[in-house]
Scaffold this active site. Structure first.
Site, PDB file in Angstrom:
ATOM      1  N   ARG A  54       0.797  -1.220   0.000  1.00 42.98           N
ATOM      2  CA  ARG A  54       0.000   0.000   0.000  1.00 42.98           C
ATOM      3  C   ARG A  54       0.838   1.282   0.000  1.00 42.98           C
ATOM      4  NH1 ARG A  54      -2.961  -4.007   2.045  1.00 42.98           N
ATOM      5  NH2 ARG A  54      -0.878  -4.622   2.650  1.00 42.98           N
ATOM      6  N   THR A  55       1.780   1.359   0.950  1.00 43.63           N
ATOM      7  CA  THR A  55       2.507   2.622   1.141  1.00 43.63           C
ATOM      8  C   THR A  55       3.366   2.940  -0.075  1.00 43.63           C
ATOM      9  OG1 THR A  55       2.554   2.029   3.479  1.00 43.63           O
ATOM     10  CG2 THR A  55       3.896   3.904   2.810  1.00 43.63           C
ATOM     11  N   LYS A  82      26.032  -5.038  -0.726  1.00 42.05           N
ATOM     12  CA  LYS A  82      27.502  -5.169  -0.717  1.00 42.05           C
ATOM     13  C   LYS A  82      28.102  -4.539   0.533  1.00 42.05           C
ATOM     14  CE  LYS A  82      27.489  -4.653  -5.742  1.00 42.05           C
ATOM     15  NZ  LYS A  82      27.741  -3.641  -6.785  1.00 42.05           N
ATOM     16  N   ARG A 104      11.219   3.856   4.105  1.00 36.68           N
ATOM     17  CA  ARG A 104      10.743   2.866   5.089  1.00 36.68           C
ATOM     18  C   ARG A 104      11.945   2.058   5.530  1.00 36.68           C
ATOM     19  NH1 ARG A 104       5.613  -1.145   4.747  1.00 36.68           N
ATOM     20  NH2 ARG A 104       4.633   0.839   5.304  1.00 36.68           N
ATOM     21  N   HIS A 132       4.494   5.876  11.740  1.00 37.07           N
ATOM     22  CA  HIS A 132       4.040   5.691  10.359  1.00 37.07           C
ATOM     23  C   HIS A 132       3.051   6.840  10.120  1.00 37.07           C
ATOM     24  CE1 HIS A 132       2.968   4.029   6.612  1.00 37.07           C
ATOM     25  NE2 HIS A 132       2.638   2.800   6.942  1.00 37.07           N
TER      26      HIS A 132
END
Ligand code: CP
Length: 314
Positions: A54-55, A82, A104, A132
Site C-alpha cells: 500500500r505505502t 555489498k 521505510r 508511520h
C-alpha cells in the site's frame, strides 16, 4: 516543517491543514483527469528497506499524479547488499539532487538519522515500531469523512499494540485531536510505557469495544517478536479476533478499520472485513493516495520557499 518524520511534532491545526488538502486531492483522484502540477520538475525517490504494498504503491501514484519524476529504488538489488551503510546510500542519492525522499526502514529512528544528513525533504513511510505518520493521517481522513468529525470520538485500537508503529502514530494523532482512545489486546502485546499517552487499556474485547465509534484492528507483527511471546493463531482469534459478535458491543454505526496487510481469521473475520456496510478498509487505501499527495505538496511548498530565501532557483 522540512520533513514529515512523525505525528509527534505536528500541531492539531497542521493536521487539519493536511487533511483539508487531502480531501481536495481525494476529489481529484475520483475525477477523470487525475493530474495536478504541485510537484512538477521535482524528483522523488522511494527507498523501501522493508516490504510494502500500500505505502509504496500509493507514494508512487501520488508523486506521479502531482507531476514529479518518481524513482523506486530496488533496495534488494542496491549496494546495501555489498555492505554500503544506510547513510552512505542516502548521501549517494542526495548527490543526485532529489527533492523528496520517501523512506521505510525496519529500525526505529533510522529515518530521522537519514533526514539529518540530506538536503531534501524526507517522508517517513514507517520506521520500526516508531512512527508511520502518513498511515495515521489517512486513517484520520477516513474517520473524518465517515463520522463527519475528528474529535470527541471513542476509538478502540485493538491487537498487537507493542510492535505497531501504526498504533503509536494513531494514538498520538487521535489524542491531539481530543478523542477518547482505548487500547485493547493481550497485556503481553501492550507497550510498557503506555501511561504517557493518556489512554484506557483493556484486555477484554467486549469491554474495550463497548460504545466505540471506531474499531481499528492491527496485524500480529510476528517479524518484530524476535523470540518473545507469540500467541497461537486459534487462541488469539478466539479472544481478540474481530467478528460480528464482538463488534455488536460497539455502536450500531461503528466503522471497522485495518491498515493492512490483514490476516483473515487471525485478527479479523474475512466476511466482516469485506462487509461494505461496516468495513472502510478500501476507503483507507484510497485516502492513502490523497494524504500522500497532500503531504508531499505541502513539503514541496516549504522546500521551494526555503530555496527562494537562500537565493537558489526554486
Ligand atoms: N499499511 C501499510 O503500511 O501497508 P504496507 O506495509 O503494505 O505498505
Amino acid at each position: 516543517h522540512r520533513h514529515l518524520l512523525g505525528i509527534e511534532p505536528l500541531h492539531p491545526t497542521e493536521i487539519t491543514t493536511i487533511l483539508d488538502l487531502a480531501d481536495r486531492y481525494a476529489d481529484l483522484n475520483r475525477s477523470a483527469l487525475k493530474r495536478a502540477n504541485a510537484l512538477e520538475g521535482l524528483t522523488q525517490i522511494n527507498m523501501f528497506f522493508e516490504a510494502s504494498t500500500r505505502t509504496q504503491a500509493s507514494f508512487e501514484i501520488a508523486g506521479k499524479r502531482l507531476g514529479a519524476d518518481v524513482m523506486n529504488m530496488a533496495m534488494q538489488a542496491s549496494s546495501i547488499k555489498k555492505g554500503e551503510t544506510l547513510i552512505d546510500t542516502a548521501m549517494t542519492l542526495n548527490a543526485m539532487h532529489p527533492d523528496l525522499l520517501v523512506v521505510r526502514h525496519p529500525s526505529s529512528g533510522a529515518v530521522n538519522l537519514l533526514a539529518d544528513k540530506v538536503n531534501c525533504a524526507v517522508l517517513n513511510a514507517g520506521d520500526g515500531r516508531h512512527e508511520h505518520p502518513t498511515q495515521a493521517l489517512l486513517d484520520a481522513l477516513t474517520i473524518r469523512r465517515e463520522k463527519g468529525r475528528l474529535h470527541r470520538l471513542t476509538i478502540a485500537i485493538c491487537g498487537d499494540i507493542a510492535h505497531s508503529r501504526v498504533a503509536r502514530s494513531n494514538l498520538i494523532l487521535l489524542g491531539k485531536m481530543e478523542n477518547r482512545v482505548r487500547l485493547v489486546g493481550p497485556p503481553t502485546l501492550m507497550p510498557s510505557q503506555i501511561d504517557q499517552f493518556g489512554v484506557e487499556v483493556f484486555d477484554d474485547m467486549r469491554a474495550g469495544l463497548e460504545g466505540a465509534d471506531v474499531v481499528m484492528m492491527l496485524r500480529l507483527q510476528r517479524e518484530r517478536m524476535d523470540g518473545g511471546f507469540i500467541p497461537s493463531e486459534r487462541e488469539y482469534y478466539h479472544r481478540f479476533g474481530l467478528d460480528a459478535e464482538k463488534l455488536s458491543y460497539a455502536k450500531d454505526d461503528a466503522i471497522v478499520m485495518h491498515p493492512g496487510p490483514m490476516n483473515r481469521g487471525v485478527e479479523i473475520d474475512g466476511t466482516l472485513a469485506d462487509d461494505i456496510n461496516r468495513s472502510v478498509i478500501q476507503e483507507q487505501v484510497e485516502m492513502g493516495v490523497a494524504v500522500r499527495m497532500a503531504a508531499m505538496d505541502l513539503l514541496a511548498r516549504n522546500l521551494r520557499a526555503a530555496r527562494t530565501d537562500k537565493g537558489v532557483m526554486a
